[in-house]
Write a protein that holds these residues in place. Structure first.
Motif, PDB file in Angstrom:
ATOM      1  N   PHE A 167      -7.097   9.570 -13.325  1.00  0.00           N
ATOM      2  CA  PHE A 167      -7.339   8.172 -13.499  1.00  0.00           C
ATOM      3  C   PHE A 167      -5.896   7.417 -12.921  1.00  0.00           C
ATOM      4  O   PHE A 167      -5.896   6.136 -12.436  1.00  0.00           O
ATOM      5  N   GLY A 168      -4.867   8.052 -13.338  1.00  0.00           N
ATOM      6  CA  GLY A 168      -3.404   6.942 -12.667  1.00  0.00           C
ATOM      7  C   GLY A 168      -3.493   7.135 -11.351  1.00  0.00           C
ATOM      8  O   GLY A 168      -3.242   5.971 -10.776  1.00  0.00           O
ATOM      9  N   PHE A 169      -3.954   8.253 -10.745  1.00  0.00           N
ATOM     10  CA  PHE A 169      -3.564   8.208  -9.256  1.00  0.00           C
ATOM     11  C   PHE A 169      -4.781   7.153  -8.683  1.00  0.00           C
ATOM     12  O   PHE A 169      -4.269   6.329  -7.704  1.00  0.00           O
ATOM     13  N   PHE A 170      -5.876   6.998  -9.205  1.00  0.00           N
ATOM     14  CA  PHE A 170      -6.988   6.075  -8.529  1.00  0.00           C
ATOM     15  C   PHE A 170      -6.486   4.538  -9.077  1.00  0.00           C
ATOM     16  O   PHE A 170      -6.614   3.587  -8.127  1.00  0.00           O
ATOM     17  N   GLY A 171      -5.965   4.452 -10.248  1.00  0.00           N
ATOM     18  CA  GLY A 171      -5.456   2.907 -10.540  1.00  0.00           C
ATOM     19  C   GLY A 171      -4.325   2.691  -9.732  1.00  0.00           C
ATOM     20  O   GLY A 171      -4.059   1.647  -9.175  1.00  0.00           O
ATOM     21  N   PHE A 172      -3.359   3.394  -9.255  1.00  0.00           N
ATOM     22  CA  PHE A 172      -2.304   3.182  -8.452  1.00  0.00           C
ATOM     23  C   PHE A 172      -2.928   2.672  -6.945  1.00  0.00           C
ATOM     24  O   PHE A 172      -2.396   1.645  -6.284  1.00  0.00           O
ATOM     25  N   GLY A 173      -3.723   3.738  -6.521  1.00  0.00           N
ATOM     26  CA  GLY A 173      -4.403   3.197  -5.327  1.00  0.00           C
ATOM     27  C   GLY A 173      -5.035   1.979  -5.253  1.00  0.00           C
ATOM     28  O   GLY A 173      -5.139   0.861  -4.390  1.00  0.00           O
ATOM     29  N   PHE A 174      -5.779   1.523  -6.320  1.00  0.00           N
ATOM     30  CA  PHE A 174      -6.638   0.377  -6.427  1.00  0.00           C
ATOM     31  C   PHE A 174      -5.608  -0.658  -6.418  1.00  0.00           C
ATOM     32  O   PHE A 174      -5.878  -1.803  -5.871  1.00  0.00           O
ATOM     33  N   GLY A 175      -4.378  -0.858  -7.431  1.00  0.00           N
ATOM     34  CA  GLY A 175      -3.480  -1.624  -7.411  1.00  0.00           C
ATOM     35  C   GLY A 175      -2.882  -1.961  -5.960  1.00  0.00           C
ATOM     36  O   GLY A 175      -2.717  -3.147  -5.731  1.00  0.00           O
ATOM     37  N   ILE A 176      -2.547  -0.835  -5.371  1.00  0.00           N
ATOM     38  CA  ILE A 176      -1.818  -1.216  -3.901  1.00  0.00           C
ATOM     39  C   ILE A 176      -2.759  -2.129  -2.967  1.00  0.00           C
ATOM     40  O   ILE A 176      -2.692  -3.035  -2.391  1.00  0.00           O
ATOM     41  N   SER A 177      -4.022  -1.819  -2.974  1.00  0.00           N
ATOM     42  CA  SER A 177      -5.003  -2.247  -2.277  1.00  0.00           C
ATOM     43  C   SER A 177      -5.293  -3.885  -2.459  1.00  0.00           C
ATOM     44  O   SER A 177      -5.386  -4.526  -1.738  1.00  0.00           O
ATOM     45  N   MET A 178      -5.481  -3.909  -3.912  1.00  0.00           N
ATOM     46  CA  MET A 178      -5.585  -5.479  -4.243  1.00  0.00           C
ATOM     47  C   MET A 178      -4.469  -6.102  -4.138  1.00  0.00           C
ATOM     48  O   MET A 178      -4.434  -7.351  -3.459  1.00  0.00           O
ATOM     49  N   GLY A 179      -2.957  -5.496  -4.135  1.00  0.00           N
ATOM     50  CA  GLY A 179      -2.008  -6.547  -3.615  1.00  0.00           C
ATOM     51  C   GLY A 179      -1.912  -6.680  -2.096  1.00  0.00           C
ATOM     52  O   GLY A 179      -1.541  -7.754  -1.795  1.00  0.00           O
ATOM     53  N   LEU A 180      -2.085  -5.890  -1.444  1.00  0.00           N
ATOM     54  CA  LEU A 180      -2.344  -5.978   0.143  1.00  0.00           C
ATOM     55  C   LEU A 180      -3.108  -7.211   0.432  1.00  0.00           C
ATOM     56  O   LEU A 180      -3.091  -8.054   1.111  1.00  0.00           O
ATOM     57  N   ALA A 181      -4.338  -7.087  -0.025  1.00  0.00           N
ATOM     58  CA  ALA A 181      -5.428  -8.186   0.121  1.00  0.00           C
ATOM     59  C   ALA A 181      -5.091  -9.496  -0.314  1.00  0.00           C
ATOM     60  O   ALA A 181      -4.977 -10.330   0.282  1.00  0.00           O
ATOM     61  N   ILE A 182      -4.662  -9.498  -1.466  1.00  0.00           N
ATOM     62  CA  ILE A 182      -3.811 -10.747  -1.992  1.00  0.00           C
ATOM     63  C   ILE A 182      -2.873 -11.296  -1.201  1.00  0.00           C
ATOM     64  O   ILE A 182      -2.656 -12.560  -0.819  1.00  0.00           O
ATOM     65  N   GLY A 183      -1.857 -10.612  -0.641  1.00  0.00           N
ATOM     66  CA  GLY A 183      -0.762 -11.098  -0.026  1.00  0.00           C
ATOM     67  C   GLY A 183      -1.351 -11.432   1.273  1.00  0.00           C
ATOM     68  O   GLY A 183      -0.805 -12.405   1.711  1.00  0.00           O
ATOM     69  N   TYR A 184      -2.300 -10.699   2.132  1.00  0.00           N
ATOM     70  CA  TYR A 184      -2.601 -11.171   3.183  1.00  0.00           C
ATOM     71  C   TYR A 184      -3.426 -12.723   3.142  1.00  0.00           C
ATOM     72  O   TYR A 184      -3.349 -13.401   3.915  1.00  0.00           O
ATOM     73  N   TYR A 185      -3.997 -12.880   2.118  1.00  0.00           N
ATOM     74  CA  TYR A 185      -4.882 -14.116   1.862  1.00  0.00           C
ATOM     75  C   TYR A 185      -3.749 -15.185   1.549  1.00  0.00           C
ATOM     76  O   TYR A 185      -3.918 -16.361   2.311  1.00  0.00           O
ATOM     77  N   LEU A 186      -2.848 -14.939   0.789  1.00  0.00           N
ATOM     78  CA  LEU A 186      -1.822 -16.060   0.592  1.00  0.00           C
ATOM     79  C   LEU A 186      -1.243 -16.449   1.961  1.00  0.00           C
ATOM     80  O   LEU A 186      -0.834 -17.488   2.224  1.00  0.00           O
ATOM     81  N   PHE A 187      -0.625 -15.280   2.888  1.00  0.00           N
ATOM     82  CA  PHE A 187      -0.015 -15.475   4.220  1.00  0.00           C
ATOM     83  C   PHE A 187      -0.875 -16.384   4.981  1.00  0.00           C
ATOM     84  O   PHE A 187      -0.309 -17.120   5.682  1.00  0.00           O
ATOM     85  N   ILE A 188      -2.279 -15.961   5.048  1.00  0.00           N
ATOM     86  CA  ILE A 188      -2.905 -16.883   6.232  1.00  0.00           C
ATOM     87  C   ILE A 188      -3.343 -18.189   5.702  1.00  0.00           C
ATOM     88  O   ILE A 188      -3.270 -19.170   6.552  1.00  0.00           O
ATOM     89  N   TYR A 189      -3.918 -18.379   4.490  1.00  0.00           N
ATOM     90  CA  TYR A 189      -4.491 -19.401   3.953  1.00  0.00           C
ATOM     91  C   TYR A 189      -3.649 -20.533   3.083  1.00  0.00           C
ATOM     92  O   TYR A 189      -4.151 -21.607   3.032  1.00  0.00           O
ATOM     93  N   VAL A 190      -2.479 -20.009   2.644  1.00  0.00           N
ATOM     94  CA  VAL A 190      -1.604 -20.956   1.844  1.00  0.00           C
ATOM     95  C   VAL A 190      -0.369 -21.489   2.650  1.00  0.00           C
ATOM     96  O   VAL A 190       0.398 -20.523   3.435  1.00  0.00           O
ATOM     97  N   GLN A 191      -0.411 -22.612   3.176  1.00  0.00           N
ATOM     98  CA  GLN A 191       0.853 -23.095   3.735  1.00  0.00           C
ATOM     99  C   GLN A 191       1.878 -23.877   2.768  1.00  0.00           C
ATOM    100  O   GLN A 191       1.722 -24.297   1.931  1.00  0.00           O
TER     101      GLN A 191
END
Length: 523
Positions: free
Chosen positions: A8-32
Motif C-alpha cells: 500500500f505504501g508503494f502504491f500511495g507514493f506513486g499516486f501522490g507523485i502522479s497527483m503532484g505532477l498533474a496539479i503542477g502542470y495545471y497551475l503552470f498552464i492556467y494560473v498567471q
C-alpha cells in the motif's frame, strides 16, 4: 501486515507523485502571476556604451562609441586628401571634398593573419581583410565652377595588406611609424549615385571605374611601395647615447662621523638620472673624514637637457646596510660643452629644499665634470638609419668610443637540473650580468650594457654565456646553458649589428644580441 503495508505504501507514493505532477502542470498552464509587467523598450542610442557592450559585444567600436567613428574617419580623410590632390590634375578636376564620411554599422572581418619575425625592432603583419560595408560617403566634385555631389554606396573591399610597425620604441604607442603595402591588387566594388541616379548601372562605366581604382591603388601601394604614416619622432621616443660625461671625484671635507667608535669609511656612488645602468662607485677610504679619491669615471649621457648627476656618500660597513652620509645633484644643462668645471657642494640629507634637516652641516664634496658630445654624423646615423651600413664609414675612428651591447632574448635554452637563465658578458676582463628569469626556456631580457674603451675593439671578442642558477640545489647551484664568442671587428666597421647566435654546448639554444659602436668625439 508488514507485507501489505509495503504494497500500500508503494502504491500511495506513486499516486501522490502522479497527483503532484498533474496539479503542477495545471497551475503552470492556467494560473498567471499578477505581478508581471511589460518590459520597457528603449532604443540603443539612449543606452550608455557599457550597457550596449554587454548586450551586443560583437558590434564594432565605432557603433558603441561615436568618438571612434569620428577619429577613424578623420584619419582616413587626412590620409586620402593628399592622394586625391595628387591624382585629380590629370582628370582636369578643380577639387574633390568630403561632405559626409561615416563608417556605417558593419565591421570588417579578418579571415587570417600572418606575423613575420625579424632581427630588427619591427613588427610585420599580413592580414586578409573583407569588408561588406554600408558607409555614408558623400563627395563633392568641383569643375568649371560647378559642383556635383556623388554618393558612394554598398562598398565591398577584399585586400591583403602588409602592415609594418617600426621602429619599436619603449614609449607609448610602442612604435614610431606605420608602413602599409598591398600584397596584391585589391578587389573593390561599390555603387555611385549622382542626383539620385545609379551611375554604376551603366555597364561600360562600371568596369571602367573598377579597373581605374584597382590600377591606381596598386600603382601607389603594391609591394614594395608603401604608405608611410608617421606616429611619433623616433629620436625623441628612443633616447640613444649622445655624449660622455667625464667625472672626477676629487675629495670630501668635514664629513660627519657615523660610527660610535672610530672614524667613518666613506665612498661615493655616482648615478645619472633617467638611466637604468649600474651606478659607479669610488674606492672606500677607511677611517677618514677628509678623504681624497682623485678617481675618474665616464658616464653615458642620453639627454643633457633633462638628466642630472646624482652623487651619494656612504659609510661602508662590513656587516649590514651602509649608512648614508649625504648627497647632492648637478644638472647637466648647467655644463658647457668640452669645458671642465669644478663644483664644491654641500652634502644634504635629501633633495627636498623645504626639509629643515638639510640645514644641518654634513660636510662638502669636490667634483670635476666635463661633458663631451658625440660627433653630429654619428648621431645622425644612429637616428636615421634603421639598418647597419654594409661598408665602413669614411675614416673609421682611430680613437676610442662606446660599445653598446643589448641582450634581447634567447630561445630553447634548457638546463639538466634547472632552467633559471641569466646572461654573463665578459669584455676585456670586465663582467656584466642580466637579471635572472626563473623557469623559462625562452627568456626575454631587453637589457642594455655599455663599455667605454680607449681604442676600437677590432681584435677583441665579446664572451656571452647563458647561465642558470638555483638556490635549492646546493650541489649544482650554477649550470652553463651555452656560450658564444662574438668578434667585434664587424660592429666597428658597420656601427651596428643585430644577429642571432647559436650557443656552443647547447642542443638548440640561440641568443639574439644587438651591438652598437659609437666613436669618441673628435679632439
Amino acid at each position: 501486515m508488514g507485507f501489505f503495508g509495503t504494497i500500500f505504501g508503494f502504491f500511495g507514493f506513486g499516486f501522490g507523485i502522479s497527483m503532484g505532477l498533474a496539479i503542477g502542470y495545471y497551475l503552470f498552464i492556467y494560473v498567471q502571476p499578477s505581478d508581471v509587467k511589460d518590459p520597457k523598450i528603449k532604443p540603443l542610442t539612449e543606452e550608455d556604451s557599457e550597457t550596449v557592450d554587454r548586450m551586443i559585444p560583437e558590434i564594432p567600436l565605432w557603433i558603441k562609441n561615436p568618438d571612434f567613428d569620428r577619429a577613424i574617419c578623420k584619419t582616413a580623410e587626412t590620409i586620402a586628401k593628399p592622394i586625391i590632390e595628387e591624382q585629380i590634375p590629370q582628370y582636369k578636376i578643380d577639387a574633390v571634398e568630403f561632405e559626409e564620411l561615416t563608417l556605417g554599422s558593419l565591421p570588417p572581418t579578418f579571415q587570417g593573419m600572418k606575423v613575420y619575425e625579424t632581427e630588427e625592432k619591427e613588427l610585420i603583419m599580413e592580414l586578409s581583410v573583407k569588408w561588406a560595408a554600408n558607409p555614408n560617403i558623400i563627395v563633392a566634385v568641383k569643375k568649371f565652377g560647378l559642383k556635383a555631389t556623388v554618393q558612394v554606396m554598398d562598398l565591398h573591399v577584399f585586400a591583403i595588406p602588409r602592415i609594418t610597425l617600426k621602429p619599436l620604441v619603449p614609449s607609448f604607442p610602442c612604435f614610431a611609424n606605420i608602413f602599409v603595402s598591398l600584397m596584391e591588387k585589391p578587389y573593390v566594388d561599390f555603387g555611385l549615385k549622382l542626383v539620385g541616379a545609379d551611375l554604376m548601372s551603366i555597364p561600360v562605366l562600371y568596369k571602367f571605374v573598377q579597373e581605374i581604382i584597382k590600377d591606381q591603388v596598386a600603382n601607389m601601394y603594391l609591394w614594395p611601395k608603401t604608405l608611410d604614416i608617421p606616429v611619433i619622432d623616433p629620436s625623441k621616443a628612443q633616447k640613444r647615447p649622445v655624449g660622455i660625461l667625464n667625472t672626477k671625484v676629487i675629495r670630501a671635507m668635514k664629513l660627519k662621523k657615523k660610527d660610535l667608535l672610530g672614524a667613518s669609511d666613506p665612498y661615493v656612488q655616482l648615478t645619472l638620472t633617467e638611466d637604468n645602468l649600474t651606478s659607479k662607485k669610488t674606492t672606500v677610504k677607511h677611517k677618514n673624514l677628509n678623504p681624497e679619491w682623485n678617481e675618474e669615471f665616464s658616464l653615458v649621457v642620453k639627454d643633457p637637457e633633462t638628466q642630472a648627476l646624482e652623487f651619494q656618500v656612504f659609510d661602508w660597513e662590513q656587516v649590514g646596510k651602509h649608512d648614508k652620509m649625504g648627497m647632492n645633484m648637478i644638472h647637466l644643462k648647467d655644463l658647457k660643452v668640452d669645458e671642465p668645471k669644478v663644483f664644491t657642494l654641500e652634502l644634504l640629507k635629501n633633495m627636498n629644499p623645504k626639509d629643515a634637516q638639510n640645514e644641518k652641516s654634513r660636510g662638502q664634496i669636490v667634483i670635476e665634470l666635463t661633458y663631451k658630445p658625440f660627433r653630429d654624423e654619428e648621431l645622425a646615423k644612429s637616428f636615421k638609419e634603421p639598418h647597419p651600413t654594409k661598408s665602413p664609414p669614411q675614416g673609421t675612428p682611430p680613437g676610442g668610443g662606446l660599445l653598446v651591447v643589448i641582450i634581447h632574448e634567447a630561445q630553447d635554452v634548457e638546463g639538466k637540473y634547472h632552467t633559471n637563465p641569466h646572461v654573463r658578458l665578459i669584455f676585456r676582463g670586465e663582467e656584466r650580468r642580466t637579471k635572472i628569469i626563473k623557469k623559462n626556456r625562452d627568456p626575454r631580457w631587453e637589457e642594455e650594457f655599455q663599455f667605454l674603451v680607449e681604442d676600437p675593439p677590432t681584435n677583441d671578442k665579446l664572451h656571452v654565456e647563458v647561465v642558470s642558477t638555483s638556490s635549492r640545489s646546493l650541489l649544482r647551484q650554477k649550470e652553463s646553458l651555452g656560450y658564444a664568442d662574438i668578434r667585434l671587428a664587424d660592429v666597428v666597421t658597420n656601427n651596428r649589428i643585430n644577429e642571432r647566435h647559436h650557443l656552443i654546448d647547447s642542443k638548440n639554444g640561440r641568443i639574439q644580441i644587438e651591438l652598437q659602436w659609437r666613436a669618441s668625439p673628435a679632439k
